[in-house]
Structures are given as structure tokens and as C-alpha cells.
Design a protein around this motif. Structure first.
Motif, PDB file in Angstrom:
ATOM      1  N   TYR A  83       0.818  -1.202   0.000  1.00 47.41           N
ATOM      2  CA  TYR A  83       0.000   0.000   0.000  1.00 47.41           C
ATOM      3  C   TYR A  83       0.854   1.255   0.000  1.00 47.41           C
ATOM      4  CZ  TYR A  83      -3.687   3.274   1.185  1.00 47.41           C
ATOM      5  OH  TYR A  83      -4.566   4.318   1.163  1.00 47.41           O
TER       6      TYR A  83
ATOM      7  N   ASN B  53       5.221   2.940 -11.389  1.00 49.30           N
ATOM      8  CA  ASN B  53       4.607   1.630 -11.206  1.00 49.30           C
ATOM      9  C   ASN B  53       4.940   0.672 -12.332  1.00 49.30           C
ATOM     10  OD1 ASN B  53       3.403   3.074  -9.096  1.00 49.30           O
ATOM     11  ND2 ASN B  53       1.609   1.765  -9.148  1.00 49.30           N
TER      12      ASN B  53
ATOM     13  N   ASN C  49       7.959  -0.795 -11.199  1.00 53.97           N
ATOM     14  CA  ASN C  49       7.936  -1.251  -9.798  1.00 53.97           C
ATOM     15  C   ASN C  49       9.079  -0.619  -9.003  1.00 53.97           C
ATOM     16  OD1 ASN C  49       5.658  -2.767 -10.063  1.00 53.97           O
ATOM     17  ND2 ASN C  49       6.668  -4.756  -9.898  1.00 53.97           N
TER      18      ASN C  49
ATOM     19  N   ARG D 286       2.185   6.565  -1.351  1.00 51.71           N
ATOM     20  CA  ARG D 286       1.277   5.453  -1.597  1.00 51.71           C
ATOM     21  C   ARG D 286       1.708   4.755  -2.877  1.00 51.71           C
ATOM     22  NH1 ARG D 286      -4.694   7.444  -0.542  1.00 51.71           N
ATOM     23  NH2 ARG D 286      -4.723   7.447  -2.814  1.00 51.71           N
ATOM     24  N   TRP D 287       1.676   3.438  -2.878  1.00 57.86           N
ATOM     25  CA  TRP D 287       2.122   2.663  -4.020  1.00 57.86           C
ATOM     26  C   TRP D 287       1.326   3.030  -5.278  1.00 57.86           C
ATOM     27  CZ3 TRP D 287       6.224   0.297  -5.477  1.00 57.86           C
ATOM     28  CH2 TRP D 287       6.196  -0.665  -6.470  1.00 57.86           C
ATOM     29  N   SER D 288       0.056   3.347  -5.120  1.00 59.91           N
ATOM     30  CA  SER D 288      -0.779   3.689  -6.264  1.00 59.91           C
ATOM     31  C   SER D 288      -0.631   5.144  -6.677  1.00 59.91           C
ATOM     32  CB  SER D 288      -2.249   3.410  -5.932  1.00 59.91           C
ATOM     33  OG  SER D 288      -2.651   4.211  -4.845  1.00 59.91           O
TER      34      SER D 288
END
Length: 122
Positions: A32, A74, A77, A52-54
Motif C-alpha cells: 500500500y 509503477n 515497480n 502510496r504505491w498507487s
């Protein structure tokens, strides 16, 4: 489990810039947030920044706000920490960590990289 590998550390002079990278692999769908922490000799590990990862919100420690920028790609990664106007007191081993909460507390992050050394000379 998420595997994290940091890179980009080195020896620089005060005022210089560095960009750290944190490449994630494994079960990243459970991630997350990704945070950067640092630890200087004889001190406790301290929070630097989190994202936040998103995407979306970011948060910084007061000591680095305005000088450091955390970002993520993203597709790769990968999470980055752009560090500008470096100071000798930024010298530390820098770690990235992945967790399931968007927080600044190290103990809540379950996956950690091996760290990368940043040394800033005066």
C-alpha cells in the motif's frame, strides 16, 4: 513477501544531489505504501518520506521537506528518492520499506531492502 533493492548511494559534497532507487519484486500487489528511512551510526532509524504505491499523497520528515522528493514508477515497480541540496547531516544508510499502511512508523513496514550508503562531505 516483497523484495526490495536500493541503489544510487554514494559520496558527494554538500549541496550536491543524488537519486536513490528502490526496485520492488515479488508480491507487490499487497503493498500500500513505500517509505524511505535512514540510519546514521549510533542513532535510531528515522523516517524520511513515504508514498502510496498507487500514487497520490506523499509525506516528508521536516528535516528533508523542500529538499527531497519521493516518487514512483509503477511500470518499473520502482520508487525513487531525489535528494537535493544535501547536507553532511544527511549522511546515513538509506533503506526503503514496503508496507500495508501509509504511515511514517518503521515498525509497521514488513519488507525492507539492504540499504545504500549516502555520505555527504562538508
Amino acid at each position: 513477501q516483497v523484495q526490495l533493492v536500493e541503489s544510487g548511494g554514494g559520496l558527494v559534497q554538500a549541496g550536491d544531489s543524488l537519486r536513490l532507487s528502490c526496485a520492488a519484486s515479488g508480491r507487490t500487489f499487497n503493498t500500500y505504501a513505500v517509505g524511505w528511512f535512514r540510519q546514521a551510526p549510533g542513532t535510531e532509524r528515522e523516517f524520511v518520506a513515504v508514498i502510496r504505491w498507487s500514487g497520490g499523497p506523499t509525506s516528508y520528515a521536516a528535516s528533508v521537506k523542500g529538499r527531497f522528493t519521493i516518487s514512483r514508477d509503477n511500470a518499473k515497480n520502482t520508487v525513487y528518492l531525489q535528494m537535493n541540496s544535501l547536507k553532511p547531516e544527511d549522511t546515513a544508510v538509506y533503506y526503503c520499506a514496503a508496507g500495508t499502511q501509509y504511515v511514517s512508523t518503521a515498525s509497521t513496514f514488513g519488507s525492507w531492502g539492504q540499504g545504500t550508503q549516502v555520505t555527504v562531505s562538508s
